[in-house]
Design an enzyme around this catalytic site. Sequence first.
Site, PDB file in Angstrom:
ATOM      1  N   GLN A 112       0.816  -1.212   0.000  1.00 38.97           N
ATOM      2  CA  GLN A 112       0.000   0.000   0.000  1.00 38.97           C
ATOM      3  C   GLN A 112       0.858   1.275   0.000  1.00 38.97           C
ATOM      4  OE1 GLN A 112      -3.141  -0.712  -0.622  1.00 38.97           O
ATOM      5  NE2 GLN A 112      -3.297   1.515  -0.967  1.00 38.97           N
ATOM      6  N   GLY A 113       2.042   1.192   0.594  1.00 37.17           N
ATOM      7  CA  GLY A 113       2.937   2.358   0.595  1.00 37.17           C
ATOM      8  C   GLY A 113       3.328   2.738  -0.828  1.00 37.17           C
ATOM      9  N   HIS A 114       3.738   1.729  -1.623  1.00 37.57           N
ATOM     10  CA  HIS A 114       4.086   2.003  -3.027  1.00 37.57           C
ATOM     11  C   HIS A 114       2.853   2.524  -3.778  1.00 37.57           C
ATOM     12  CE1 HIS A 114       7.063  -1.395  -2.220  1.00 37.57           C
ATOM     13  NE2 HIS A 114       7.836  -0.405  -2.592  1.00 37.57           N
TER      14      HIS A 114
ATOM     15  N   GLN B 287      22.735  -2.036  -4.355  1.00 39.79           N
ATOM     16  CA  GLN B 287      22.444  -1.429  -3.060  1.00 39.79           C
ATOM     17  C   GLN B 287      22.356  -2.453  -1.928  1.00 39.79           C
ATOM     18  OE1 GLN B 287      18.606   0.213  -4.693  1.00 39.79           O
ATOM     19  NE2 GLN B 287      17.912  -0.091  -2.596  1.00 39.79           N
TER      20      GLN B 287
ATOM     21  N   LYS C  98       9.593   7.055   4.274  1.00 40.55           N
ATOM     22  CA  LYS C  98      10.124   6.041   5.196  1.00 40.55           C
ATOM     23  C   LYS C  98      11.643   5.954   5.033  1.00 40.55           C
ATOM     24  CE  LYS C  98       9.855   1.416   4.984  1.00 40.55           C
ATOM     25  NZ  LYS C  98      11.211   0.978   5.355  1.00 40.55           N
ATOM     26  N   ASP C  99      12.081   6.048   3.768  1.00 38.70           N
ATOM     27  CA  ASP C  99      13.523   6.076   3.495  1.00 38.70           C
ATOM     28  C   ASP C  99      13.941   7.540   3.394  1.00 38.70           C
ATOM     29  OD1 ASP C  99      14.051   3.149   3.054  1.00 38.70           O
ATOM     30  OD2 ASP C  99      12.448   3.463   1.632  1.00 38.70           O
TER      31      ASP C  99
ATOM     32  N   GLN D 243      17.439   8.346   2.146  1.00 40.82           N
ATOM     33  CA  GLN D 243      17.479   8.100   0.690  1.00 40.82           C
ATOM     34  C   GLN D 243      16.863   9.284  -0.063  1.00 40.82           C
ATOM     35  OE1 GLN D 243      16.382   4.231  -1.327  1.00 40.82           O
ATOM     36  NE2 GLN D 243      14.419   5.232  -1.559  1.00 40.82           N
TER      37      GLN D 243
ATOM     38  N   SER E 299       8.430  -3.748   2.268  1.00 39.56           N
ATOM     39  CA  SER E 299       8.424  -5.070   1.625  1.00 39.56           C
ATOM     40  C   SER E 299       9.089  -6.097   2.534  1.00 39.56           C
ATOM     41  CB  SER E 299       9.194  -5.014   0.300  1.00 39.56           C
ATOM     42  OG  SER E 299       8.628  -4.026  -0.523  1.00 39.56           O
TER      43      SER E 299
HETATM   44  O1  PAF Z   1      13.379   2.626  -2.102  1.00 43.50           O
HETATM   45  C1  PAF Z   1      13.575   1.711  -2.928  1.00 43.50           C
HETATM   46  O2  PAF Z   1      12.731   0.838  -3.142  1.00 43.50           O
HETATM   47  C2  PAF Z   1      14.907   1.659  -3.674  1.00 43.50           C
HETATM   48  O3  PAF Z   1      15.958   2.065  -2.862  1.00 43.50           O
HETATM   49  C3  PAF Z   1      14.883   2.440  -4.995  1.00 43.50           C
HETATM   50  C4  PAF Z   1      14.677   3.928  -4.754  1.00 43.50           C
HETATM   51  C5  PAF Z   1      13.785   1.908  -5.886  1.00 43.50           C
HETATM   52  C6  PAF Z   1      16.216   2.270  -5.717  1.00 43.50           C
HETATM   53  O4  PAF Z   1      16.473   0.939  -6.002  1.00 43.50           O
END
Ligand code: PAF
Length: 285
Positions: free
Chosen positions: A39-41, A65, A153-154, A157, A190
């Site tokens: 749901q977040g995505h 990553q 959440k990130d 990032q 996830s």
């Molecule tokens: O947040 C994520 O799911 C990943 O770090 C991203 C931004 C898709 C990069 O792979």
Amino acid sequence: MPQSLTIVDTINALRKDIKALKASSKTIGLVPTMGALHQGHLSLIEFAKQKCDIVVCSIFVNPKQFGQNEDLSSYPRPLQDDIDALERIGADIAFTPHVKEIYPKGFQTNVSVKQLSQCLCGASRPDHFDGVATIVSKLLLICQPDIAIFGEKDFQQLLIIKTLVKDLNIETQILGSPIIREVDGLALSSRNQYLSNEERKIAPHLYATMQQVAQTLKQSTSIAEHLKQAKKTLIDHGFEIDYLELRHSEDLTPITNLTEQSSDRARLFAAVKLGQTRLIDNIPF
Ligand code: PAF
């Protein structure tokens, strides 16, 4: 304009579609993901739909990553479920490249946002944010979206991506979207599906403890002492602590002394492990 979801797995095919859409003056929104959509995505995709004519969602589990002992091989890859979810929500294009399409033989470029990548998650995951910065730069250059949306959440990032876009003069506006939580407060991720039933019951204590300590810090000056106490509470619940820190939300510099000014810009950041699962969260002050 696509009427239903178009699935493309090559850079050339995506570029061709984007070029045609731009030629008919469509605005493009990109939502980069590693799949296992929740749901977040989907909230990011809804947000992109409100802002743009066309929504592209990339699904790519980016090996660069993941650290050596991390969960790259076990990371969930339910591609058909993801495609079904994108169709239901009305995304326009799913970009699902293979690893070799993104990192062909001879690939050697690394994008590094030096300072912001070293603290918080970067301290225990040294190459993680270079991997993120590299793939996001590539996705932005391939897709050339008007906007790209990332979850708060990130949060670290998100700041790194905003910085690389500014530093590299990439013409995409980067937008953050608020954290989506389960009813018990656990931030959607996830990786939550790795939690055992027992761990799932413990997991919401992370957010609850963060809220409690944030409340306490508002009325106190002894930041270090309260953070220490909150860490002890988390350990008693069964978490292993990576960090629990109060930092400025615009540059992630540490806050040791809460003044009226710094409290406006303060954010509490946490990363913990519950069994084998790493959980991160952050809350504004
Ligand atoms: O947040 C994520 O799911 C990943 O770090 C991203 C931004 C898709 C990069 O792979």
